[in-house]
Design an enzyme around this catalytic site. Structure first.
Site: not given
Length: 360
Positions: A153-155
C-alpha cells in the site's frame, strides 16, 4: 550508518484529467444505484484538482477513455482483474522506466554501477515482473540484487528505503536503485459503495525513483538515518486491500482518524526519543496524503499547524493519491523548496500500520 539520497526523480502519465471531468466519467460507473448529482461534490471534497492516468486518451478524444465502459446494469462490475493486469503489464514499465532513467541521470550514476534494485508496487502483478523489465530497459548488471515490496500500500516506499539502508549498511560500496510505480486508475470500481466512490475520487497513477548509497564526503544530500514501524492494535479493519474478480478492492474505515488520534503520537514520541529526537526537533514533514482527512488527523494528533503539511496537500491537489510513489513526490518538492531538516516521512497502510523514516 545512513543512506544518502541522490537523483530523486518523478514521472506521471502523459495525460491528466481535471476533477470535474473525472467525476463525469465516474458517473457512468454508478449502475443507476445513486443520483449522480452528489458525485461532483464528493470529488471536490477530496481537494484533488488533477490526476494522471494511463487509461486516458489524448485531449479532445471522445470518449476520453475507453478502458471502462458505462455500466450496463446492476450486475456489471467493469473490466475483469485479468484485463486490468494485462493493462498493468503493458503500462507500468514505461512509467517506472522514465523515473528510474531520470534518477540515474540526476545522480550521475551509470547503470552498470547499480548493485541492488528495489521495486515497489501494490497495483499489479506479473512475472517476469517490473524488476526484470527495469534491468533490461536500463541496462543494469545481470547480477544486480533484487527485492520487490509488493501489496503493502501507500507506505511501501518507506519500507523500500529501510531495505536500501540495510543493504548500504551491510556493504558501504552498494549502490541501490529504488523505484516505486503505481497504476491505481486500473482499479476504479462500479457501483455506489462509499469506499468505491472515495477511491474513484482520490487515486491516480505515478512513479518515482532515487539512488541510495553511502554519503559522499562534504555533500548536502538528504540522508535516511532511521526508520520505524507501528502496528496499531485492533485495527485490521482500518484499511484493507484485497484482490477481487473485477480489480483490487480497497476499504477505509471511518475509524482511521480515531486510530491515528489514539496511537500515532505516543508511538512516534517514543520512537523519536530512542533516536535522541523530539517532535519539536522536526523542521519539515512528508506525510502521505491518503486524503484530506488523513492530513487533518495527523496534524491534530501531533499538535501541528495544518500549514506544516502544506506540501503534502499541494501534491495531493496536483497529482491525487498515487499510493507508494507519493511520498517521494513530496520529498522532491521539499528538496526544491530547500526545506529545513530533520524531516519526517510518514505513511499508513493496511494493518493499520504507520511507517516513518527520519531524514537529516
Amino acid at each position: 550508518m545512513s543512506l544518502a539520497i541522490y537523483g530523486l526523480a518523478t514521472a506521471r502519465p502523459p495525460q491528466a484529467i481535471d476533477q470535474q471531468a473525472a467525476a463525469e466519467i465516474a458517473q457512468t460507473f454508478l449502475r443507476g444505484e445513486r443520483d449522480a448529482r452528489g458525485l461532483s461534490a464528493l470529488f471536490r471534497r477530496t481537494q484533488v484538482r488533477t490526476r494522471g492516468s494511463v487509461i486516458l486518451d489524448a485531449p479532445g478524444s471522445v470518449p476520453r477513455q475507453s478502458f471502462y465502459w458505462p455500466a450496463g446494469g446492476p450486475q456489471d462490475d467493469g473490466p475483469t482483474t485479468a484485463a486490468r493486469m494485462q493493462r498493468y503489464a503493458e503500462e507500468v514499465l514505461p512509467l517506472a522506466g522514465a523515473a528510474a532513467e531520470q534518477a540515474l541521470d540526476n545522480a550521475a550514476v551509470p547503470p552498470a554501477a547499480v548493485t541492488h534494485l528495489v521495486t515497489v508496487s501494490c497495483t499489479g502483478f506479473f512475472a517476469p515482473g517490473l524488476d526484470i523489465g527495469l534491468i533490461k530497459r536500463l541496462g543494469l548488471p545481470p547480477t544486480v540484487g533484487r527485492l520487490h515490496v509488493g501489496f503493502m500500500g501507500c507506505h511501501g516506499t518507506l519500507n523500500a528505503l529501510r531495505a536500501a539502508q540495510a543493504w548500504v549498511d551491510a556493504d558501504p560500496a552498494a549502490v541501490v536503485l529504488v523505484c516505486a510505480a503505481e497504476l491505481c486508475s486500473l482499479h476504479f470500481r462500479y457501483g455506489c459503495d462509499p469506499d468505491t466512490l472515495v477511491a474513484n475520487a482520490l487515486f491516480a497513477d505515478g512513479a518515482a525513483a532515487l539512488v541510495g548509497r553511502s554519503p559522499g564526503g562534504g555533500d548536502d544530500a538528504w540522508r535516511v538515518v532511521a526508520s520505524g514501524s507501528c502496528l496499531m492494535p485492533d485495527a485490521e479493519d482500518g484499511m484493507t486491500w484485497r484482490i477481487g474478480n473485477h480489480g483490487f478492492q480497497m476499504t477505509l474505515s471511518p475509524r482511521v482518524p480515531d486510530l491515528i488520534a489514539a496511537h500515532l503520537r505516543p508511538w512516534l514520541e517514543s520512537w523519536l526519543a530512542s533516536r535522541g529526537r523530539r517532535l519539536e526537533d522536526l523542521n519539515s514533514w512528508a506525510v502521505h496524503p491518503g486524503g484530506p482527512r488523513i492530513l487533518t488527523s495527523v496534524a491534530r494528533a501531533l499538535g501541528l499547524p495544518e500549514t506544516t503539511l502544506a506540501t503534502s496537500a499541494e501534491i495531493l491537489a496536483e497529482c491525487g493519491n498515487m499510493s507508494s510513489p507519493t511520498v517521494l513526490f513530496i520529498l522532491q518538492r521539499l528538496q526544491q523548496q530547500e526545506a529545513r531538516r530533520p524531516c519526517l516521512a510518514l505513511g499508513f497502510g493496511p494493518g493499520l500500520v504507520a511507517e516513518a523514516v527520519l531524514l537529516e
